[in-house]
Enzyme design. Structure first.
Site, short mmCIF file in Angstrom:
data_model
loop_
_atom_site.label_atom_id
_atom_site.label_comp_id
_atom_site.label_asym_id
_atom_site.label_seq_id
_atom_site.Cartn_x
_atom_site.Cartn_y
_atom_site.Cartn_z
N ALA A 176 0.91 -1.22 -0.07
CA ALA A 176 -0.02 0.17 0.00
C ALA A 176 0.88 1.35 -0.03
CB ALA A 176 -1.01 0.09 1.34
N CYS A 210 -19.44 -12.75 -19.81
CA CYS A 210 -18.08 -12.90 -20.83
C CYS A 210 -18.63 -12.87 -22.42
CB CYS A 210 -17.41 -14.34 -20.58
SG CYS A 210 -15.96 -14.29 -21.56
N ASN A 246 10.66 0.72 3.13
CA ASN A 246 9.36 1.16 3.95
C ASN A 246 9.98 2.04 4.99
OD1 ASN A 246 6.73 0.39 3.99
ND2 ASN A 246 7.10 -0.55 6.05
N CYS A 264 -18.51 -16.94 -25.18
CA CYS A 264 -18.46 -17.68 -24.05
C CYS A 264 -19.76 -17.62 -23.25
CB CYS A 264 -17.33 -17.47 -23.27
SG CYS A 264 -17.04 -18.05 -21.63
N GLN A 285 0.60 -6.78 -3.37
CA GLN A 285 -0.68 -6.98 -2.57
C GLN A 285 -1.89 -5.96 -2.82
OE1 GLN A 285 0.65 -7.75 1.60
NE2 GLN A 285 2.80 -7.34 0.74
N HIS A 294 -3.88 -10.23 -4.26
CA HIS A 294 -5.25 -9.89 -3.37
C HIS A 294 -6.30 -9.42 -4.26
CE1 HIS A 294 -2.58 -9.31 0.39
NE2 HIS A 294 -2.58 -10.72 -0.03
N PHE A 310 -2.96 1.27 5.35
CA PHE A 310 -3.66 0.35 6.10
C PHE A 310 -3.17 0.30 7.64
CE2 PHE A 310 -4.84 -1.60 2.11
CZ PHE A 310 -6.33 -1.54 2.07
N THR A 347 0.28 5.61 -1.69
CA THR A 347 -0.27 6.52 -0.91
C THR A 347 -0.21 8.16 -1.65
OG1 THR A 347 1.77 6.75 0.34
CG2 THR A 347 0.25 5.42 1.28
N GLY A 354 7.09 -0.43 0.10
CA GLY A 354 6.00 0.17 0.80
C GLY A 354 4.88 -1.19 1.73
#
Length: 280
Positions: free
Chosen positions: A53, A166, A238, A175, A113, A133, A64, A57, A212
């Site tokens: 994340a 689809c 980080n 499809c 992520q 994710h 988070f 920013t 990050g």
């Protein structure tokens, strides 16, 4: 607003350690360490970026677990507000630089992520990216696996049906498989193919660069160790400490855009796409 994504997740107590103090290296140390990272990138045979994340920013999307992150404020029973919408958020300097490093062959793969879709929005080719994710802007056909990138967030999260169909080719022309969102809820398993590619490139990497992320969410947070297991180097960029700091060969505490600006200036034949503007 992008905060709606967090509010739509199911209730989950173990959200990791939130609100850790941010650390800032001196300006001189940032220059020295960033130049060292540039040298590592220029000599690596298979560099892989792991992003969280913190690289988004600067686009206006809150993190988070930072001092004013979504989960941090929730833990303090503070109102969570602000932030830009996902559809209006634009890739940061770091997103653009990573895409260019991939284009130039200096970075072989990106494992993210983040669900904001900014890596793809930067122009990073899909085949160089694992979104572990999910992506709030994406729908995927459950039948043929065709992916659709939308201009705004899809209406569901948690791998649910979106009511779309689809339009890809099939035996009868279309499809017509049902579409689902790709965003994981807390207890959802990571997408098999995305994870498989991420593990493959992590094992192959001789340089893992984490940008990050506090690396708290597993299994994504453990993937950089696959590189270390085969003698690769680990770099962590980080503002907060991470669970893998003790394994790192280099740690830089600075804004990722600031680091990337120095890195790209040190690399030969790098054409800066945008100008870095330091945070106020």
């Amino acid at each position: 607003m992008s905060l709606n994504y967090a509010s739509r997740l199911s209730d989950y107590k173990n959200k990791g350690e939130c609100g850790l103090e941010e650390k800032f290296d001196s300006s001189e140390d940032i220059k020295i360490k960033s130049k060292q990272l540039a040298e590592m990138l220029s000599t690596a045979k298979h560099a892989v970026f792991h992003t969280g994340a913190g690289i988004s920013t600067a686009s206006g999307i809150p993190d988070f677990r930072g001092p004013n992150g979504v989960w941090t404020k929730e833990k303090r029973n503070e109102k969570v507000e602000g932030g830009v919408s996902f559809e209006s958020a634009q890739p940061t300097f770091t997103h653009t630089a990573i895409k260019t490093l991939v284009d130039k062959g200096l970075v072989k793969y990106v494992i993210s992520q983040n669900v904001d879709g900014l890596h793809l929005k930067s122009g990073l080719p899909r085949e160089y990216l694992s979104e572990l994710h999910g992506n709030v802007m994406m729908e995927k056909c459950e039948r043929c696996n065709r992916e659709y990138i939308r201009d705004k967030p899809v209406p569901t999260i948690g791998l649910k049906y979106t009511a779309g169909r689809c339009q890809g080719g099939g035996t009868r022309g279309h499809c017509r498989g049902k579409l689902k969102d790709t965003v994981l809820d807390w207890e959802d398993a990571l997408p098999e193919e995305e994870l498989k590619k991420a593990e493959y490139h992590s094992r192959k990497a001789d340089l893992a660069v984490c940008f990050g992320t506090t690396l708290q969410i597993e299994p994504a947070g453990r993937l950089p160790l696959l590189s270390k297991g085969k003698g690769g180097q680990l770099v962590i960029c980080n503002l907060q400490t991470t669970k893998l700091d003790s394994e790192a060969d280099l740690i830089i505490h600075a804004y990722v855009d600031q680091i990337m600006q120095i890195v790209t200036e040190c690399l030969p034949d790098y054409d800066n796409c945008i100008k870095y503007e330091p945070p106020v």
